[in-house]
Design an enzyme around this catalytic site. Structure first.
Site, short mmCIF file in Angstrom:
data_model
loop_
_atom_site.label_atom_id
_atom_site.label_comp_id
_atom_site.label_asym_id
_atom_site.label_seq_id
_atom_site.Cartn_x
_atom_site.Cartn_y
_atom_site.Cartn_z
N VAL A 104 18.50 -19.42 5.12
CA VAL A 104 17.71 -20.93 6.11
C VAL A 104 16.21 -20.39 6.28
CG1 VAL A 104 17.97 -21.21 8.88
CG2 VAL A 104 19.66 -20.24 7.42
N CYS A 105 15.79 -21.07 6.00
CA CYS A 105 14.75 -21.29 6.13
C CYS A 105 13.69 -20.58 5.76
CB CYS A 105 14.20 -20.40 7.24
SG CYS A 105 11.90 -21.08 8.48
N GLU A 106 12.77 -19.27 5.61
CA GLU A 106 11.91 -18.30 4.86
C GLU A 106 12.47 -17.59 4.40
OE1 GLU A 106 9.80 -14.97 4.58
OE2 GLU A 106 10.94 -15.41 5.84
N ALA A 126 18.85 -23.84 3.84
CA ALA A 126 18.49 -25.36 4.23
C ALA A 126 17.50 -24.51 4.91
CB ALA A 126 19.77 -25.16 5.01
N THR A 169 14.62 -25.05 1.56
CA THR A 169 13.80 -24.14 2.38
C THR A 169 13.03 -24.64 3.57
OG1 THR A 169 11.56 -21.88 2.77
CG2 THR A 169 11.42 -23.54 0.80
#
Length: 237
Positions: A104-106, A154, A124
């Site tokens: 998730v994200c970074e 995601a 990302t």
């Protein structure tokens, strides 16, 4: 549950200054299902603070984490984790055997630094689209969950981690269980301002947001580039 009634082993990597918002909904959703062993994994069990001072303690060390995981999730962490040999070795080892590997994200960049996204479609947070391809991933610029074989990623923190959890619940427990989870969580987002992607926000607000987070992205970029160079990926996608 489609695993002959054995317990599911699911690990979430946490560390000092990790982003709780990237993992809490995932933890809540999977933790409410029967027969799930959830592990908050880090090098030791000492208490530390996540982002914005969120108090956290791991429940399981790297050494004690089950070897064969049903799912391994990581959200945003300090960029230095992309150069931490213990963390990368743990992710590479468990991720190579896990049924699902999620970012998730970074956190997707950290998976990339561990060599787990090479040859996979992935996404990302929009701040880091330009870096993800350096790890050999095929970058999908989207606010939606991206699934490629057993890799699932995601960009949006709060919604992304819940949507990944729903997909895994569907796989482990069936579609109806995932539908009930969505209903019980009343998951039907209605954003207050409707500006949750660069496309929705428009160029001016996006430019302001990027300027506001410039120090963060500037801290991530050189570390991600060094981590990618060590993988010796010849052709960033």
């Amino acid at each position: 549950m489609s695993n002959e009634q054995r317990s599911l082993e699911i690990a979430i990597l946490v560390c000092p200054d990790y982003a709780p918002v990237d993992v809490i909904a995932f933890h809540a959703a999977l933790g409410s299902m029967p027969g799930v062993n959830l592990h908050l994994v880090w090098k030791d069990l000492d208490e530390f603070s996540g982002f914005a001072g969120f108090p956290t303690s791991a429940t399981t060390t790297f050494a004690d984490c089950p070897a064969d995981l049903d799912a391994l999730l990581i959200g945003a962490t300090p960029p230095e984790l992309m150069e931490d040999p213990d963390t990368l070795a743990f992710l590479a080892d468990r991720g190579s055997r896990a049924k699902w590997v999620a970012g998730v994200c970074e956190g997707s960049l950290v998976l990339g630094a561990a060599g787990l996204l090479r040859g996979y479609r992935a996404t990302t947070n929009y701040h880091f689209y330009g870096l993800l391809g350096r790890f050999g991933a095929t970058v999908v610029e989207t606010s939606k969950v991206v699934e490629d074989r057993n890799r699932i990623t995601a960009g949006p923190p709060a919604t992304g981690c819940f949507e990944i959890a729903e997909r895994l619940i569907q796989d482990f427990f069936g579609t109806e269980a995932a539908r009930r989870m969505e209903l019980n969580a009343e998951y039907a987002p209605h954003p207050l301002f409707g500006v949750g992607t660069p496309e929705l926000a428009g160029p001016e607000l996006t430019r302001d947001a990027l300027a506001e987070t410039h120090a963060w992205t500037e801290a991530v970029s050189p570390i991600a580039r060094r981590a990618a160079d060590r993988l010796e990926v010849s052709d960033p996608v």
